[in-house]
Enzyme design. Structure first.
Site, PDB file in Angstrom:
ATOM      1  N   CYS A 120       0.850  -1.196   0.000  1.00 23.74           N
ATOM      2  CA  CYS A 120       0.000   0.000   0.000  1.00 23.74           C
ATOM      3  C   CYS A 120       0.888   1.249   0.000  1.00 23.74           C
ATOM      4  O   CYS A 120       1.688   1.419  -0.908  1.00 23.74           O
ATOM      5  CB  CYS A 120      -1.003  -0.047   1.152  1.00 23.74           C
ATOM      6  SG  CYS A 120      -2.342   1.175   0.981  1.00 23.74           S
ATOM      7  N   HIS A 167      -4.008  -4.824  -0.793  1.00 21.31           N
ATOM      8  CA  HIS A 167      -3.793  -5.311   0.571  1.00 21.31           C
ATOM      9  C   HIS A 167      -3.815  -6.835   0.598  1.00 21.31           C
ATOM     10  O   HIS A 167      -4.887  -7.441   0.676  1.00 21.31           O
ATOM     11  CB  HIS A 167      -4.889  -4.768   1.494  1.00 21.31           C
ATOM     12  CG  HIS A 167      -4.768  -3.310   1.782  1.00 21.31           C
ATOM     13  ND1 HIS A 167      -4.030  -2.825   2.844  1.00 21.31           N
ATOM     14  CD2 HIS A 167      -5.284  -2.228   1.144  1.00 21.31           C
ATOM     15  CE1 HIS A 167      -4.106  -1.510   2.856  1.00 21.31           C
ATOM     16  NE2 HIS A 167      -4.842  -1.119   1.829  1.00 21.31           N
ATOM     17  N   GLU A 216      -3.112  -8.723   3.038  1.00 21.19           N
ATOM     18  CA  GLU A 216      -3.630  -9.174   4.337  1.00 21.19           C
ATOM     19  C   GLU A 216      -5.153  -9.170   4.388  1.00 21.19           C
ATOM     20  O   GLU A 216      -5.755  -9.734   5.309  1.00 21.19           O
ATOM     21  CB  GLU A 216      -3.054  -8.302   5.469  1.00 21.19           C
ATOM     22  CG  GLU A 216      -3.680  -6.944   5.659  1.00 21.19           C
ATOM     23  CD  GLU A 216      -3.228  -5.863   4.679  1.00 21.19           C
ATOM     24  OE1 GLU A 216      -3.506  -4.684   4.927  1.00 21.19           O
ATOM     25  OE2 GLU A 216      -2.593  -6.207   3.651  1.00 21.19           O
TER      26      GLU A 216
END
Length: 205
Positions: A80, A187, A189
């Site tokens: 990011c 992202h 995650e």
């Protein structure tokens, strides 16, 4: 050891949880000394470019990180805003970036193709990996889906550094790689098995 760089910006715990699910040992690091045995580096980031750069500059971590990345060639992935920090600079601020992977971070809002689109670019979007990308070399189908939340995008100076693109008004550089230096705008995650596979591939490079 997978070292997740904690300079006060980014959801460190989410990455620790992800690596734990993968059975990969990782730890949070916030001092230069804690980086001494780093085999891989994860540079997360959220928010404003200048704020993230200033926090990193003030953390005391930058000289050791530059030694590891630029001299010792320890693999690193920026995520990011962490990806945007790899660039030379950004439309979002005045501070110089790390310039580990030359490019400039540009505002979607300044591009004619994005004039009618909502900002930020938020939600699931399809990545188009390029054939030479090592980050996508194993475990991916033809249309991996990743979660995005951003209003600025990395524009690589050398397009040979682009590992995957995505489309939001225009086709933009969503993943970049130059040797051992990598960056991903979305992202991992938050991207379920696709994100897990990408970070697993990074660890196994």
């Amino acid at each position: 050891m997978i070292c997740i760089v904690d300079y006060g910006v980014g959801n460190i715990q989410a990455f620790l949880n992800l690596f734990k699910r993968l059975g990969i040992e990782a730890r949070r690091v916030n001092t230069p000394e804690a980086l001494s045995d780093a085999a891989r580096l994860v540079l997360p980031g959220v928010g404003h470019f200048d704020h993230a750069m200033q926090r990193l500059n003030d953390s005391g971590l930058r000289p050791k990180l530059e030694e590891l990345v630029l001299e010792d060639h320890v693999p690193v992935i920026g995520i990011c805003v962490g990806m945007q920090m790899l660039a030379t600079g950004s439309d979002e601020g005045d501070l110089p970036g790390l310039n580990w992977l030359p490019g400039h971070v540009r505002a979607f809002a300044n591009q004619p193709e994005n004039a009618t689109l909502p900002m930020p670019h938020m939600g699931w979007n399809e990545l188009q990996p390029l054939a030479h990308s090592t980050l996508f070399s194993r475990g991916f189908d033809d249309a991996p889906q990743f979660y995005f939340l951003h209003s600025y995008y990395f524009d690589a100076q050398d397009k040979h550094d682009v590992a995957a693109t995505a489309k939001y008004g225009l086709d933009f550089d969503a993943v970049v790689s130059r040797g051992h230096i990598h960056g991903i705008q979305c992202h991992p995650e938050k991207s379920h098995h696709w994100g897990e596979q990408l970070l697993k591939n990074f660890v196994e490079l």
